[in-house]
Design an enzyme around this catalytic site. Structure first.
Site, PDB file in Angstrom:
ATOM      1  N   ASP A 274       0.850  -1.189   0.000  1.00  0.00           N
ATOM      2  CA  ASP A 274       0.000   0.000   0.000  1.00  0.00           C
ATOM      3  C   ASP A 274       0.886   1.239   0.000  1.00  0.00           C
ATOM      4  O   ASP A 274       2.101   1.148   0.211  1.00  0.00           O
ATOM      5  CB  ASP A 274      -0.977  -0.001   1.177  1.00  0.00           C
ATOM      6  CG  ASP A 274      -0.309  -0.084   2.534  1.00  0.00           C
ATOM      7  OD1 ASP A 274       0.875  -0.471   2.596  1.00  0.00           O
ATOM      8  OD2 ASP A 274      -0.967   0.236   3.533  1.00  0.00           O
TER       9      ASP A 274
ATOM     10  N   TYR B 288       2.844   4.877   0.826  1.00  0.00           N
ATOM     11  CA  TYR B 288       3.429   5.465   2.028  1.00  0.00           C
ATOM     12  C   TYR B 288       2.330   6.217   2.782  1.00  0.00           C
ATOM     13  O   TYR B 288       1.457   6.838   2.189  1.00  0.00           O
ATOM     14  CB  TYR B 288       4.548   6.436   1.648  1.00  0.00           C
ATOM     15  CG  TYR B 288       5.719   5.790   0.942  1.00  0.00           C
ATOM     16  CD1 TYR B 288       6.491   4.817   1.566  1.00  0.00           C
ATOM     17  CD2 TYR B 288       6.070   6.178  -0.354  1.00  0.00           C
ATOM     18  CE1 TYR B 288       7.577   4.238   0.925  1.00  0.00           C
ATOM     19  CE2 TYR B 288       7.153   5.607  -1.004  1.00  0.00           C
ATOM     20  CZ  TYR B 288       7.905   4.636  -0.356  1.00  0.00           C
ATOM     21  OH  TYR B 288       8.979   4.072  -1.004  1.00  0.00           O
TER      22      TYR B 288
ATOM     23  N   PHE C 130       6.900   2.466  -4.400  1.00  0.00           N
ATOM     24  CA  PHE C 130       8.255   2.760  -3.917  1.00  0.00           C
ATOM     25  C   PHE C 130       8.724   4.191  -4.191  1.00  0.00           C
ATOM     26  O   PHE C 130       9.768   4.606  -3.707  1.00  0.00           O
ATOM     27  CB  PHE C 130       9.287   1.769  -4.493  1.00  0.00           C
ATOM     28  CG  PHE C 130       9.070   0.354  -4.063  1.00  0.00           C
ATOM     29  CD1 PHE C 130       9.411  -0.063  -2.783  1.00  0.00           C
ATOM     30  CD2 PHE C 130       8.488  -0.567  -4.924  1.00  0.00           C
ATOM     31  CE1 PHE C 130       9.186  -1.373  -2.370  1.00  0.00           C
ATOM     32  CE2 PHE C 130       8.263  -1.879  -4.531  1.00  0.00           C
ATOM     33  CZ  PHE C 130       8.614  -2.280  -3.251  1.00  0.00           C
TER      34      PHE C 130
ATOM     35  N   HIS D 270      11.589  -8.512   0.272  1.00  0.00           N
ATOM     36  CA  HIS D 270      11.233  -7.093   0.168  1.00  0.00           C
ATOM     37  C   HIS D 270      12.464  -6.231   0.466  1.00  0.00           C
ATOM     38  O   HIS D 270      13.293  -6.600   1.296  1.00  0.00           O
ATOM     39  CB  HIS D 270      10.104  -6.785   1.158  1.00  0.00           C
ATOM     40  CG  HIS D 270       9.430  -5.484   0.918  1.00  0.00           C
ATOM     41  ND1 HIS D 270       9.912  -4.290   1.415  1.00  0.00           N
ATOM     42  CD2 HIS D 270       8.305  -5.181   0.219  1.00  0.00           C
ATOM     43  CE1 HIS D 270       9.111  -3.308   1.045  1.00  0.00           C
ATOM     44  NE2 HIS D 270       8.136  -3.817   0.317  1.00  0.00           N
TER      45      HIS D 270
END
Length: 213
Positions: free
Chosen positions: A54, A56, A67, A177
Site C-alpha cells: 500500500d 506510504y 516505492f 522485500h
C-alpha cells in the site's frame, strides 16, 4: 483497457468510501495522484511490473507509484535499498538525488501498488475496501493480453500474486522485500535490474535505463 473496471459495483463502492473518508480524514495519495501508475505507463507500453504493497502513509510521500516519492522529499529506506542494489548490480557508485521514479514509468515500468490508498499514519488501513479486487484484475489483464512481461515480486505480499500470472507467457523474478527488515534475506544480490535488461534484450525490447530518474 483498464477503464472498464470503473463501471463495476465494487469500484463504485471504493470511490464512494474514499469520498466520504476524505471529508473527515487525511488520505494518501491525493485524489489526483491515486492512478498515476496508469497515467504514466500506458498499457501498450508496459514491459516490466514492480508490485508494491500500500502507499506510504506519511505526508509528502505517496504519489501513486510503488516505492516512489515526489522530488524534494526524503528517500524512504526501502527505496534507498533499491538504489543500493542497483549500484551493486551494475558495479556503479551513482548518487541518487531524489526518490521520484516517474522516468522508470515513462520507460515502461509499471509501478503498481496492490492497495492504492491509505489513511494517514495507518499502514494497510485500506487493505479491505476492495482495492485487491481491482489490482488483481489489472494483473490478470496484463497476464492475459500482454506477452513476455517481467514481473518483479519483492516480498511475500507481492509473491502471493504469482497465481494471477501465466508463467508460460511471462517472466517472474522473486526476492525478499527491500525494506531494512528483509533486504538482507535475498533482495541484496538478487540482480533483478540487470536480469530484467537481459530478458528485455532477449525479447528485442529496449532495456531500462535504471539510472535515469
Amino acid at each position: 483497457m483498464f477503464y472498464l473496471k470503473k463501471k463495476k459495483r465494487y469500484f463504485i463502492d471504493i470511490m464512494q468510501f474514499l469520498k466520504k473518508e476524505r471529508l473527515k480524514k487525511i488520505i494518501y495519495p491525493d485524489q489526483k495522484d491515486v492512478f498515476n501508475a496508469f497515467f504514466l505507463t500506458q498499457f501498450n507500453d508496459i514491459k516490466v511490473v514492480i508490485l508494491g504493497q500500500d502507499p506510504y502513509f506519511s505526508k509528502h510521500q505517496a504519489h501513486g507509484l510503488s516505492f516512489s516519492v515526489p522530488k524534494g522529499f526524503t528517500i524512504p529506506p526501502s527505496l534507498k535499498n533499491i538504489y543500493k542494489e542497483l549500484n551493486t548490480d551494475f558495479k556503479k557508485q551513482h548518487t541518487f538525488n531524489h526518490g521520484c521514479l516517474e522516468n522508470w514509468s515513462n520507460q515502461g515500468v509499471f509501478l503498481l501498488n496492490t492497495i492504492l490508498t491509505v489513511e494517514s499514519g495507518k499502514p494497510k488501513s485500506h487493505s479491505d475496501i476492495g482495492w485487491n479486487i481491482f489490482t488483481d484484475k489489472v494483473i490478470s489483464t496484463i497476464s492475459l493480453y500482454k506477452h513476455s512481461i517481467i514481473f518483479l515480486l519483492w516480498g511475500n505480499d507481492a509473491q502471493k500474486k504469482c497465481d494471477l500470472i501465466d508463467r508460460n507467457n511471462h517472466y517472474i523474478l522473486k526476492a525478499s522485500h527491500p525494506s531494512p527488515l528483509s533486504a538482507y534475506r535475498g533482495f541484496f544480490g538478487c540482480k533483478h535490474f540487470s536480469l530484467t535488461n537481459k530478458i528485455l534484450l532477449k525479447n528485442k525490447k529496449k532495456p531500462i535505463n535504471w539510472f535515469v530518474i
